[in-house]
Design a protein around this motif. Structure first.
Motif, short mmCIF file in Angstrom:
data_model
loop_
_atom_site.label_atom_id
_atom_site.label_comp_id
_atom_site.label_asym_id
_atom_site.label_seq_id
_atom_site.Cartn_x
_atom_site.Cartn_y
_atom_site.Cartn_z
N THR A 170 0.82 -1.21 0.00
CA THR A 170 0.00 0.00 0.00
C THR A 170 0.85 1.25 0.00
O THR A 170 0.50 2.26 -0.62
N PRO A 172 0.62 3.89 -6.06
CA PRO A 172 0.43 5.31 -6.38
C PRO A 172 -0.82 5.86 -5.70
O PRO A 172 -1.81 5.14 -5.53
N GLY A 173 -0.76 7.12 -5.33
CA GLY A 173 -1.90 7.74 -4.67
C GLY A 173 -1.99 7.32 -3.22
O GLY A 173 -1.03 6.87 -2.61
N GLY A 207 1.37 7.20 0.69
CA GLY A 207 1.12 8.04 -0.48
C GLY A 207 0.64 9.43 -0.12
O GLY A 207 0.75 10.36 -0.93
N LEU A 230 1.07 13.21 -2.12
CA LEU A 230 -0.03 14.06 -2.57
C LEU A 230 -0.22 15.28 -1.68
O LEU A 230 -0.62 16.34 -2.16
N HIS A 258 -7.83 15.99 -7.63
CA HIS A 258 -7.80 14.68 -6.99
C HIS A 258 -9.14 13.98 -7.19
O HIS A 258 -10.19 14.62 -7.23
N CYS A 310 -11.50 10.87 -5.57
CA CYS A 310 -11.73 10.00 -4.41
C CYS A 310 -12.73 8.92 -4.80
O CYS A 310 -13.83 9.23 -5.27
N VAL A 347 -9.48 4.92 -2.31
CA VAL A 347 -8.24 5.49 -2.84
C VAL A 347 -8.47 6.95 -3.21
O VAL A 347 -9.58 7.35 -3.55
N TYR A 367 -6.36 9.67 -5.79
CA TYR A 367 -5.23 9.76 -6.70
C TYR A 367 -5.30 11.05 -7.51
O TYR A 367 -6.37 11.67 -7.65
N ASP A 368 -4.16 11.43 -8.04
CA ASP A 368 -4.03 12.68 -8.78
C ASP A 368 -4.53 12.47 -10.22
O ASP A 368 -4.05 11.61 -10.94
#
Length: 368
Positions: free
Chosen positions: A176, A180-181, A202, A206, A264, A266, A284, A286-287
């Motif tokens: 984990t 990524p993220g 992560g 971020l 971002h 979610c 998660v 992530y960008d």
């Protein structure tokens, strides 16, 4: 009996030199009471010593293997070794535990036998007076030894499972943290309190300014980084997910360096709902900035094509209609051809400029 295998098995149980155990102490106490002896032990026979996991009536925790009675029970995994009077037994009459303290005269040891037939030691009773052991007492001693062995086998299995769970948890944490993220566990109660019991490493990538420990108490450090224009939207989506007991899936902007807009995304699973009303989501973050920029770029390309290329294309279509509808002499055709040439060059120049411009702007371009 394979002594090396037996010693490896004893080591695998990881019981030598471990703390006192109430359950096993109760078994030795019962054994002492049933057999009416001053001493009762759970003795484990190692390479050079016998160590007592449970002791009733002795102050020592171990003796040498050479002087132990229990070593003689090892070759017969399913038979209780009984010594009615050690002074009449050539194996023991010169034993320092017989000639000196604690002056052992009577011994009975039921073997602690593993499912594979290895004897780890005995549950034994001892006294300083000779005596006989009735068949009923001998059977009871054997039953107590089996209970002790089963308990130790169960503890071994539990220890192995704990170790496996710990190793699995460590591997999962590594995975984990390298993903990524952000991978997270998010909880919210009926009072609106929300926090992250778990959040992966992560978050440092971020949100470099956030202390992940703070997120275990509140989501507010994340809220502080969200664009003001998006904050109410994010709070509303979280509240809706709590009220509807549903998954989350929304995008929002956060504050980046040099006023750059960072997007971002979610996404979570459906929540786990506890009896006290707390909802738990696993998800998660992530960008998606590159994806957003790419979509904006495609939109701009479509706009440019629609508004810039449309004019010369319309001109060319008009010229084509004129050519088809009129009887043109050579001079007029030459004029139209020159117009086509100018328009074609204009289109070619624009296409080249457009291509270079979007190569420079594209988030997927190698130069970026």
């Amino acid at each position: 009996m394979d002594e090396q295998k037996r010693l490896r098995t004893l080591k695998d149980y990881q019981i030598l030199d471990t703390p006192q155990d109430q359950y096993l102490d109760e078994l030795t106490h019962i054994a002492s009471a049933i057999c009416d002896t001053k001493i009762a032990l759970i003795s484990l026979v190692a390479r050079d010593r016998q160590w007592f996991k449970s002791v009733q009536g002795l102050k020592v925790k171990e003796t040498s293997r050479e002087s132990s009675f229990c070593q003689y029970a090892i070759p017969e995994p399913y038979k209780t070794l009984v010594v009615n009077d050690s002074m009449l037994d050539d194996r023991f009459k010169e034993n320092p535990l017989v000639t000196g303290d604690p002056n052992i005269r009577f011994y009975a040891g039921a073997p602690l036998t593993t499912p594979d037939g290895d004897v780890l030691g005995t549950l034994c009773v001892l006294d300083d007076k000779p005596q006989a052991l009735s068949p009923t007492k001998e059977k009871a001693l054997g039953i107590l030894a089996k209970k002790a062995m089963k308990y130790m086998a169960d503890q071994k299995l539990l220890n192995e499972q704990r170790k496996h769970i710990k190793n699995s948890a460590e591997k999962l944490k590594k995975l984990t943290n390298k993903a990524p993220g952000i991978i997270f566990q998010f909880e919210m109660d009926a009072a609106g309190n929300s926090y992250f019991p778990f959040i992966s490493e992560g978050v440092k990538e971020l949100h470099p300014t956030i202390n992940s420990e703070d997120l275990k108490n509140s989501i507010n450090p994340v809220f502080e980084l969200i664009y003001e224009e998006d904050l109410d939207y994010v709070k509303k989506k979280i509240e809706e997910a709590f009220l509807q007991k549903s998954m989350m899936d929304f995008a929002y902007r956060v504050k980046g360096d040099d006023d750059r807009i960072i997007w971002h995304q979610c996404k979570t699973s459906d929540p786990e709902i506890l009896k006290n009303g707390v909802c738990i989501w696993y998800g998660v973050i992530y960008d998606i900035t590159i994806e957003k920029e790419y979509k904006a770029l495609l939109k701009q390309i479509l706009f440019d094509i629609s508004h810039v290329i449309r004019r010369p294309v319309s001109t060319m279509l008009g010229l084509t209609d004129l050519i088809e509808s009129e009887n043109l002499d050579e001079e007029t055709l030459r004029t139209y051809a020159e117009s086509f040439k100018v328009i074609s060059k204009e289109l070619d120049d624009f296409t080249r400029e457009l291509n270079q411009s979007y190569r420079d702007k594209s988030p997927y371009h190698e130069g970026n």
